[in-house]
Structures are given as C-alpha cells and as structure tokens.
Design an enzyme around this catalytic site. Structure first.
Site, PDB file in Angstrom:
ATOM      1  N   ASP A  67     -14.527 -20.704 -16.640  1.00 61.24           N
ATOM      2  CA  ASP A  67     -16.071 -20.274 -16.822  1.00 61.24           C
ATOM      3  C   ASP A  67     -16.932 -21.345 -16.693  1.00 61.24           C
ATOM      4  O   ASP A  67     -17.740 -21.793 -17.512  1.00 61.24           O
ATOM      5  CB  ASP A  67     -15.943 -19.727 -18.179  1.00 61.24           C
ATOM      6  CG  ASP A  67     -15.344 -18.688 -18.683  1.00 61.24           C
ATOM      7  OD1 ASP A  67     -14.834 -17.766 -17.823  1.00 61.24           O
ATOM      8  OD2 ASP A  67     -14.823 -18.682 -19.950  1.00 61.24           O
ATOM      9  N   GLU A 111     -17.606  -8.803 -14.528  1.00 67.61           N
ATOM     10  CA  GLU A 111     -18.070  -9.586 -15.800  1.00 67.61           C
ATOM     11  C   GLU A 111     -18.641 -10.827 -14.939  1.00 67.61           C
ATOM     12  O   GLU A 111     -18.707 -10.882 -13.803  1.00 67.61           O
ATOM     13  CB  GLU A 111     -16.937  -9.804 -16.702  1.00 67.61           C
ATOM     14  CG  GLU A 111     -15.790 -10.585 -16.229  1.00 67.61           C
ATOM     15  CD  GLU A 111     -14.548 -10.553 -16.896  1.00 67.61           C
ATOM     16  OE1 GLU A 111     -14.618 -10.586 -18.310  1.00 67.61           O
ATOM     17  OE2 GLU A 111     -13.544 -11.148 -16.342  1.00 67.61           O
TER      18      GLU A 111
END
Length: 457
Positions: free
Chosen positions: A30, A200
């Site tokens: 991430d 997402e």
C-alpha cells in the site's frame, strides 16, 4: 529466523532484480509516496513476517532522493496512536499530505471502525491523534483513503471498497464539510456492464488541468486502472489500465507522484514471498517504475512489475555519513530501531540516550548494495559504525557482489555488544561512479551496522 529472512537468504539475483521490489528487509504494501523538500517520503503499510492473512499493526517510512537508494526510518505510526481503536491488527493503506507546515496522515481501520487522522509538525513524526475519534465513519467501505488538495485550496478525501466515496475536507484537514458522497460513475449496477472495474485503493491527482483517479482494478488478480475528469468530483471517464493484473500477484495498490521531471507509479507484488513458497500469504513487497503520458494526457500501459526497471536520479555521496539502512538492494538482512541507554554501572541502564535504525540479522554471505556511488574524490579509507557481540568481516566490493575487493574491515567482538563503535580500514583507490557492495563474512549473528563513510584520497 523469520520466513522473510529465509526467503532472502535463499537468494535473489541482484542483477536481475536490482530495482523491484525496492524494499527487501521487511514486507511492505500500500505505497503512499509524498514529495516534500525535494525528497520522496514513502509511507507504507507493513505485513508482519509471519502473516497468513492480513497481519498489519503499524506504518513504516522510507525516503529517497534518487529513486533507487531508499533509507529506512522505521515505524512512523501504529494502531496504538488511536486510543479508540479496539484491536491491534488492521493498519491498512494510509496516505500523508502536507498543508501549511503540518502533515496529515489518514489511516483506515477495517471492520467498520472508520478512517482516522494523525497530525505532525514533521514528515518523520511523531504523529498524534488531534480528534480522538474516527474522522470518517460511514460504513464497512471505509478503507484506503486518498487525500488531494486542489489548486483553489479545497481538499478532498476519497476512499472505498467496492465503491468509491468522497467528502470535502475543511481547511483544518481534520473536519469534513457536508456528508460523504458516493461516486456514481464507479457504481456497479446489476445487469449493466462494469466499465470502470473499480475495486479499491483510489489515488487522486491533477496534471495539466486534468483530474486523475487511479485504483486497484478488478479482483482477483488486481491490476491498476484509471479514469480522468474535468472536475475532482466527476463525471469520470474510464481511460484504461496502467498495468494489467497478473496471476503472480492477487493484489495491487497505486501511489503516483511527479518527481524531478519524471512521473512514477508505485504498487506491490509478492516476489520475495514466492521465492520460498507457492502458497499464498499476505506478505507483499513494494515496487516502483516510471509512467509516461501521451499528448492527450493518457497513460501508456506498463508491463508487469517484474519486467520494469528504474533509472537512478543523480549519484550518492560517499564522503558523508551514510546510514547502513540506505540501500538499493540487499539479501538476508533486516532493519530495526534500537535504543541506546546511558550506563550507570555495567549491569544496569540509566536514561535513554538515543534511538537509531540499524541493519541487523547479519549472517555470513548477506550483503547490501548501494547504487550509483560517486568516487570523484577517490578513496583512501572507510569508516563503519557497528555494535558487535560476535564480530566478523565486511568485504567492500565494486560494481557487483563478487567484483573487485576495495577493502576489508575487521569487526572485533565485544562483551558489550550493544555499544556502537567506529572501525576504520584502508581501501584501494577508485574513481568514477560505481555500485558499492558491503558483503558480510563470519559466523552467527555477526553485528548491527549503523553507518558508513568513505574518506577521499
């Protein structure tokens, strides 16, 4: 020995994988890059070495000024910084942004806990919770925040899985204006074609008057798709894939910046994990590569991470103290933050003196590669700062792991294995720009390595 270290000890071809993944001492995912003061600050989530599913307790920080050598600054924030979070696992994808000299770090908590915000006076922290509760508590989709400040000063926070939501942020960046709004363009409608394939991990930015939204697209595996708009809130037009999904990686997560005249996309793969096991665990590794826009502002599609390569910007100066945890690649190593204590007596510790991030878990054959080192002044000697319980040797090689040996540093064992001392050795002269390899030799867990410095000829 952790499974991450086992994976690295079994070997990576450093010549082939010199660029990606860019972090090898920990599992990272991430990516949330931020450019500040001519430096890239890369905030990451962190998969624990023994993670089976998602086991994530804190967020890490790495910095670079050349896009290939990255310096580990350790844990920058953790779930413990949010007193209202009832668990110790769930430090998912964050993002940090600067405004008016303050740094705002947006952190999601899964399972409907919400999105929190931390604030610091420095990009290195320490970060604290200014509101003591969730900033966003809209439902189970409250994950993966992306923050963007438009040219007019209006800030927006985007988030969501499997739908994309946004809300305006007030100038204080810790309160919102109005209610969260769902982005209608990205909504999946039963019986209708899903054009955007949004999943997402949104990432919002602006370039040449156009607004961009990249995101993890289609699951699973996830690629990176993107859309463009004339407004930060849409309507949006799907433009295609920055990178297609690949069976070698179930997930992906974009972070995109402009830096020193280039544009870069960050994401992740599972390459380090896959070197020792075929079974899938959530232990990811961040990657980066350049992106190129065409004349219409659209992004030219990239190959998969394993086929991408980065170019170094500038060179590294060896004539100053360089942190040992600054590296382009490594094998078999870990990093950790250690505390130095003032010793009142030999068997007791007094007050805390300092903290430092060091390279640790050093064993025979492990190495650090530092890329693009400028030897324009020549070299005569090297200094290294280590704490050695067992001792060992550091071979210094030029250009490759088995390249010419420039010098050898003997590290003497010490009964006080947590005291950092400087060792010096002569080295052969060399000029020009070369890669530098520190190759470790010895038995057991050799020593902790803090910094190094070359002295000119």
């Amino acid at each position: 020995m952790s499974l991450l270290i086992i994976a690295l000890c079994l070997g990576v071809n450093s010549q082939v994988h010199a660029q990606n993944p860019i972090i090898q001492t920990k599992y990272t995912a991430d990516p949330a890059p931020m450019v500040y003061n001519d430096t890239v600050f890369l905030y990451t989530s962190h998969d624990e070495d023994d993670a089976l599913g998602f086991k994530m307790q804190d967020w890490l920080l790495y910095i670079s000024t050349d896009m290939v050598n990255w310096t580990d600054h350790g844990v920058v924030a953790s779930l413990k910084d949010f007193k209202w979070v009832p668990y110790d696992n769930g430090a998912w994808a964050p993002q940090c942004i600067e405004r008016n000299g303050q740094f705002y770090f947006y952190c999601p908590m899964p399972n409907g806990i919400g999105i929190g915000v931390l604030v610091a006076d420095s990009p290195y922290g320490p970060f604290t919770d200014p509101i003591g509760k969730a900033l966003i508590k809209n439902g189970p989709q409250d994950i993966d925040p992306s923050v963007f400040i438009d040219d007019d000063g209006q800030a927006y926070l985007y988030w969501g899985n499997p739908e994309l939501w946004y809300v305006k942020l007030n100038e204080d960046m810790i309160t919102v204006e109005g209610e969260p709004t769902r982005m209608a363009d990205f909504v999946k409608v039963k019986g209708e074609k899903d054009v955007f394939h949004y999943q997402e991990g949104p990432w919002a930015w602006k370039r040449n008057g156009k607004y961009y939204m990249a995101y993890a697209s289609a699951c699973c595996p996830e690629g990176i798709g993107y859309a463009m708009s004339n407004s930060p809130t849409g309507p949006w037009v799907f433009k295609g894939m920055i990178m297609e999904g690949d069976q070698r990686s179930s997930g992906n997560h974009p972070g995109i910046i402009d830096y020193k005249g280039n544009s870069y996309v960050f994401g992740f793969n599972y390459d380090i994990l896959k070197q020792t096991m075929s079974k899938h665990y959530e232990r990811r590794s961040i990657c980066v590569t350049k992106i190129v826009y065409d004349k219409d502002g659209e992004i030219i599609k990239l190959p998969w991470w394993g086929e991408t390569k980065n170019t170094q910007i500038g060179v590294l100066n060896p004539y100053i103290k360089n942190e040992a945890e600054t590296m382009a690649f490594s094998e078999g190593l870990n990093t950790k933050k250690v505390i130095e204590w003032e010793r009142n007596v030999s068997w007791n510790r007094g007050k805390k003196m300092a903290e430092r991030v060091v390279v640790t878990s050093i064993h025979n054959g492990d190495y650090i590669k530092v890329q693009g080192v400028d030897f324009s002044k020549g070299i005569s000697s090297v200094q290294v700062c280590v704490a050695a319980l067992y001792g060992g040797k550091i071979e210094i090689h030029a250009d490759k792991i088995d390249g010419p040996i420039l010098g050898l540093v003997d590290i003497t064992a010490s009964a006080e294995g947590d005291i950092y001392k400087t060792a010096t050795a002569t080295v052969k002269n060399i000029k020009g720009v070369h890669d530098l390899y520190f190759v470790f030799k010895g038995e057991k867990d050799l020593f902790n390595f803090d910094w190094w410095k070359l002295n000119g000829k």
